[in-house]
Design an enzyme around this catalytic site. Structure first.
Site, PDB file in Angstrom:
ATOM      1  N   ARG A 187      20.327   6.523  16.005  1.00 38.45           N
ATOM      2  CA  ARG A 187      19.736   5.583  16.932  1.00 38.45           C
ATOM      3  C   ARG A 187      20.867   5.376  17.208  1.00 38.45           C
ATOM      4  O   ARG A 187      21.552   3.838  17.581  1.00 38.45           O
ATOM      5  CB  ARG A 187      18.936   3.645  16.607  1.00 38.45           C
ATOM      6  CG  ARG A 187      17.213   3.946  16.479  1.00 38.45           C
ATOM      7  CD  ARG A 187      17.358   4.295  18.035  1.00 38.45           C
ATOM      8  NE  ARG A 187      14.980   4.974  17.055  1.00 38.45           N
ATOM      9  CZ  ARG A 187      15.273   6.368  17.728  1.00 38.45           C
ATOM     10  NH1 ARG A 187      15.909   7.094  18.357  1.00 38.45           N
ATOM     11  NH2 ARG A 187      13.939   6.818  17.807  1.00 38.45           N
ATOM     12  N   CYS A 235      12.075  -2.052  18.814  1.00 35.37           N
ATOM     13  CA  CYS A 235      12.004  -2.516  16.937  1.00 35.37           C
ATOM     14  C   CYS A 235      12.913  -3.328  16.836  1.00 35.37           C
ATOM     15  O   CYS A 235      14.157  -2.680  17.560  1.00 35.37           O
ATOM     16  CB  CYS A 235      11.693  -0.737  16.813  1.00 35.37           C
ATOM     17  SG  CYS A 235       9.776  -0.207  16.349  1.00 35.37           S
ATOM     18  N   GLU A 306      18.206  -3.045  14.358  1.00 37.15           N
ATOM     19  CA  GLU A 306      18.111  -1.774  15.424  1.00 37.15           C
ATOM     20  C   GLU A 306      18.786  -2.333  16.573  1.00 37.15           C
ATOM     21  O   GLU A 306      19.953  -1.842  17.474  1.00 37.15           O
ATOM     22  CB  GLU A 306      17.077  -0.830  16.055  1.00 37.15           C
ATOM     23  CG  GLU A 306      17.381   0.228  17.046  1.00 37.15           C
ATOM     24  CD  GLU A 306      15.787   0.717  17.408  1.00 37.15           C
ATOM     25  OE1 GLU A 306      15.193   1.105  16.770  1.00 37.15           O
ATOM     26  OE2 GLU A 306      15.985   1.321  18.288  1.00 37.15           O
TER      27      GLU A 306
END
Ligand SMILES: Cc1cc2nc3c(=O)[nH]c(=O)nc-3n(C[C@H](O)[C@H](O)[C@H](O)COP(=O)(O)OP(=O)(O)OC[C@H]3O[C@@H](n4cnc5c(N)ncnc54)[C@H](O)[C@@H]3O)c2cc1C
Length: 312
Positions: A187, A235, A306
């Protein structure tokens, strides 16, 4: 930040707006005002805007679809560039044999940074190009997807990005970076102080029905396992290495459905914090802090965000 009339006048020529609330530009639907907000439509406008910001000593913040950010209630100082209008026709290119060392059957898709990832994904599904069906249902722009190394179903952007064109925010130089110069990790793309302007993906020819089936199968899974119709940024935490998932830890820590004012841990997917009512950024941050604390107390694991928090 108090902007002088002169600065306002200079940016008005780019149709920049002052004190624009950011909630309209983020999927969380929260965020205070940007001092100046502009939606450039061409690469030339992006470059001219960065130059003007430098001349007027304004900090620059780049945003794509705003689907992985949380903007603070006090908003963002300086110039905010939202790149959702930086688009042109998606260009498919069939490379000559072994260009860039790629195998035959490879097709490149080139798009400007503001192109929705969903458009590219559907384009690939409709034209029988394999390699992007995992991204079905991921919102946001292709530029944001590259910066976040967006991924799902065991794949991510690092596997299909062939090259990107970037603008250095300090030197104002543009450069084409081939895949072997890009440092992707989970990510994340390590790219400091730059704007992604253009992206080239490498996909492969495949049976159109097979690609379309995979696309719709993935979309269906996503829609049934994630609260896609509620305001969120996907998320909230990354999955820690070596454990099932952040969502599993949050659920086991008893935080599914936990609430703080208008913010709530989704009852469908515990790693999604949703704006359930009129949440403010501070409500979401407060709930996220509670989630982290409970997971740490139960498992000794420190969850990492995130979602990028931006602004004052
Ligand atoms: C319902 C939902 C489901 C999601 N599912 C997934 C999923 O399955 N997998 C996944 O990985 N993510 C998922 N996400 C998160 C998000 O959609 C992705 O990370 C997406 O790729 C972010 O793109 P964006 O354009 O919205 O980026 P933004 O949120 O606008 O920006 C993200 C970061 O990239 C920077 N940035 C954006 N564009 C540029 C650019 N052109 N140049 C330089 N910097 C830039 C921003 O400054 C910011 O730091 C989901 C989100 C939602 C709301």
């Amino acid at each position: 930040m108090v902007l002088s009339d002169n600065i306002k006048k200079v940016f008005a020529s780019f149709a920049a707006e002052t004190q624009r609330a950011m909630d309209r530009y983020t999927s969380f639907r929260v965020g205070g005002p940007a001092d100046l907000l502009v939606l450039p439509q061409t690469v030339e406008q992006v470059i001219a805007l960065v130059k003007t910001a430098q001349n007027t000593e304004l900090p620059v913040t780049i945003i794509g679809g705003g689907t992985n950010i949380l903007v603070s209630d006090k908003g963002i100082r300086g110039l905010v560039m939202v790149l959702t209008r930086l688009k042109q026709k998606i260009e498919p290119i069939t490379p000559s044999i072994n260009t860039n060392g790629d195998p035959q059957g490879r097709i490149y898709l080139t798009a400007l940074a503001g192109e929705p990832l969903g458009h590219l994904c559907r384009y690939a599904a409709d034209t029988g190009l394999a390699g992007l069906a995992w991204a079905a249902g991921i919102p946001g722009t292709i530029g944001g997807a590259v910066m976040m190394n967006a991924g799902a179903f065991g794949s991510d952007m690092s596997q299909i990005v062939r090259q990107i064109e970037v603008l250095d925010l300090t030197t104002l130089e543009t450069a084409v970076l081939p895949a072997n110069r890009l440092q992707f990790s989970y990510r994340k793309l390590s790219l400091e102080n730059s704007v992604v302007l253009k992206v080239r993906l490498g996909l492969t020819r495949a049976d159109a029905n097979t690609v379309r089936d995979e696309f719709y199968r993935n979309l269906k899974i996503k829609q049934s396992t994630q609260p896609v119709s509620q305001a969120s940024a996907g998320c909230f935490f990354t999955n820690p290495p070596g454990v099932k998932s952040a969502g599993y830890l949050i659920e086991q820590a008893g935080m599914k459905r936990a609430r703080y004012n208008g913010a709530m841990v989704s009852d469908l997917h515990a790693n999604f914090i949703v704006n359930h009512g009129n949440a403010r950024a501070r409500d979401i941050l407060n709930l996220a802090a509670q989630v982290k604390k409970r997971v740490y107390e139960k498992f000794g694991i420190n969850l990492k965000e995130e979602v990028n928090t931006i602004g004052d």
